[in-house]
Scaffold this motif. Structure first.
Motif, PDB file in Angstrom:
ATOM      1  N   ASP A  48       1.731  15.805   3.135  1.00  0.00           N
ATOM      2  CA  ASP A  48       0.815  15.905   2.002  1.00  0.00           C
ATOM      3  C   ASP A  48       0.503  17.366   1.692  1.00  0.00           C
ATOM      4  O   ASP A  48       0.165  17.707   0.562  1.00  0.00           O
ATOM      5  CB  ASP A  48      -0.503  15.185   2.319  1.00  0.00           C
ATOM      6  N   SER A  72       6.315  16.642  -3.437  1.00  0.00           N
ATOM      7  CA  SER A  72       5.046  16.172  -3.979  1.00  0.00           C
ATOM      8  C   SER A  72       3.870  16.593  -3.098  1.00  0.00           C
ATOM      9  O   SER A  72       2.790  16.032  -3.198  1.00  0.00           O
ATOM     10  CB  SER A  72       5.075  14.654  -4.137  1.00  0.00           C
ATOM     11  N   THR A 141       2.990  14.097 -10.375  1.00  0.00           N
ATOM     12  CA  THR A 141       3.778  14.657  -9.281  1.00  0.00           C
ATOM     13  C   THR A 141       3.587  16.166  -9.336  1.00  0.00           C
ATOM     14  O   THR A 141       2.913  16.689 -10.221  1.00  0.00           O
ATOM     15  CB  THR A 141       5.265  14.309  -9.416  1.00  0.00           C
ATOM     16  N   TYR A 162       2.741   8.148   0.589  1.00  0.00           N
ATOM     17  CA  TYR A 162       3.271   8.262  -0.767  1.00  0.00           C
ATOM     18  C   TYR A 162       3.543   6.880  -1.351  1.00  0.00           C
ATOM     19  O   TYR A 162       3.570   5.877  -0.648  1.00  0.00           O
ATOM     20  CB  TYR A 162       4.571   9.078  -0.765  1.00  0.00           C
ATOM     21  N   SER A 176       2.019  11.122  -4.818  1.00  0.00           N
ATOM     22  CA  SER A 176       1.401  11.460  -3.534  1.00  0.00           C
ATOM     23  C   SER A 176       0.186  10.596  -3.224  1.00  0.00           C
ATOM     24  O   SER A 176      -0.445  10.759  -2.188  1.00  0.00           O
ATOM     25  CB  SER A 176       0.994  12.941  -3.514  1.00  0.00           C
TER      26      SER A 176
END
Length: 237
Positions: A48, A72, A141, A162, A176
């Motif tokens: 992340d 992402s 994104t 995700y 995400s």
């Protein structure tokens, strides 16, 4: 937030791990000391957040970003050089921190990042709750913002933190946000959670095999979890 640290100095990586260990909701899932290793870890672990040094041996963090086909994750640059700040933000960096890292500055940056992510999710869920006739969804994104009609979405698949969106024209979008968030946003009369990892637009269901699979109109097969099979069976009755 699943986090990867990319820096060619072990001392810096270890120091960041110590600083991040005291921040809630941060999970260090990997680290890398060079560009090749970083790309492999990012593709494998799908973080992340990436904390990225700019000067990495004979390459730069920008080289790594250019080599990635897509990503992402949120990006925070960590560097000893302040002259790259403008270029860093052109790469959609959330922040740009100078070494030596100030613990309070790092903590403030992470908190702002968490607040932004939470605000984006709440804002979209509020829109759906307030306007039940809304028939579109915004998917962000790192590279683009998509506005999809709900009828375009065939199904969604969870991939750790995700969500993969698959559309009727076979477009693939990676968000995400989690599948749980989208399950709360999308109208229950159209989208059915048939599995921990799968959310299906019921309009695209062709048939159901009692062994536990939905067959979609595009011939894709979606597994149905044991505890949700009775829900699917009732809908088909």
């Amino acid at each position: 937030m699943r986090t990867i640290i990319v820096d060619d100095e072990k001392q810096i990586r270890d120091g960041l791990k110590i600083l991040l260990s005291s921040i809630d909701d941060i999970q260090i899932v990997g680290e890398a000391s060079n560009i090749k290793e970083a790309i492999e870890k990012i593709n494998e672990l799908k973080p992340d957040l990436v904390l990225l040094d700019i000067q990495i041996k004979d390459k730069t963090g920008f080289d790594m970003l250019d080599e990635l086909t897509s990503h992402s994750f949120k990006l925070i640059f960590i560097t000893a050089f302040n002259e790259y700040a403008i270029k860093a933000f052109k790469y959609n960096a959330f922040d740009y921190l100078l070494k030596p890292i100030d613990p309070d500055e790092l903590n403030n940056t992470i908190e702002r990042l968490k607040e932004q992510s939470s605000f984006d999710s709440r804002k979209q869920m509020e829109v759906f709750k307030e306007n039940k006739e809304l028939n579109r969804i915004v998917i962000k994104t790192t590279e683009q913002i998509y506005v999809l009609d709900l009828e375009e979405i065939v199904h969604c698949r969870a991939d750790q933190g995700y969500t993969h969106f698959y559309t009727k024209n076979r477009k693939h979008i990676l968000s995400s946000k989690t599948l749980k968030e989208y399950n709360e946003m999308l109208p229950k009369e159209k989208f059915i959670r048939v599995h921990q990892s799968h959310l299906v637009n019921w309009e695209y269901v062709s048939s159901y095999e009692k062994k536990g699979e939905l067959i979609l109109k595009n011939s894709e097969r979606i597994p149905v979890s044991v505890r949700r099979r009775h829900i699917v069976a009732e809908l088909l009755n």
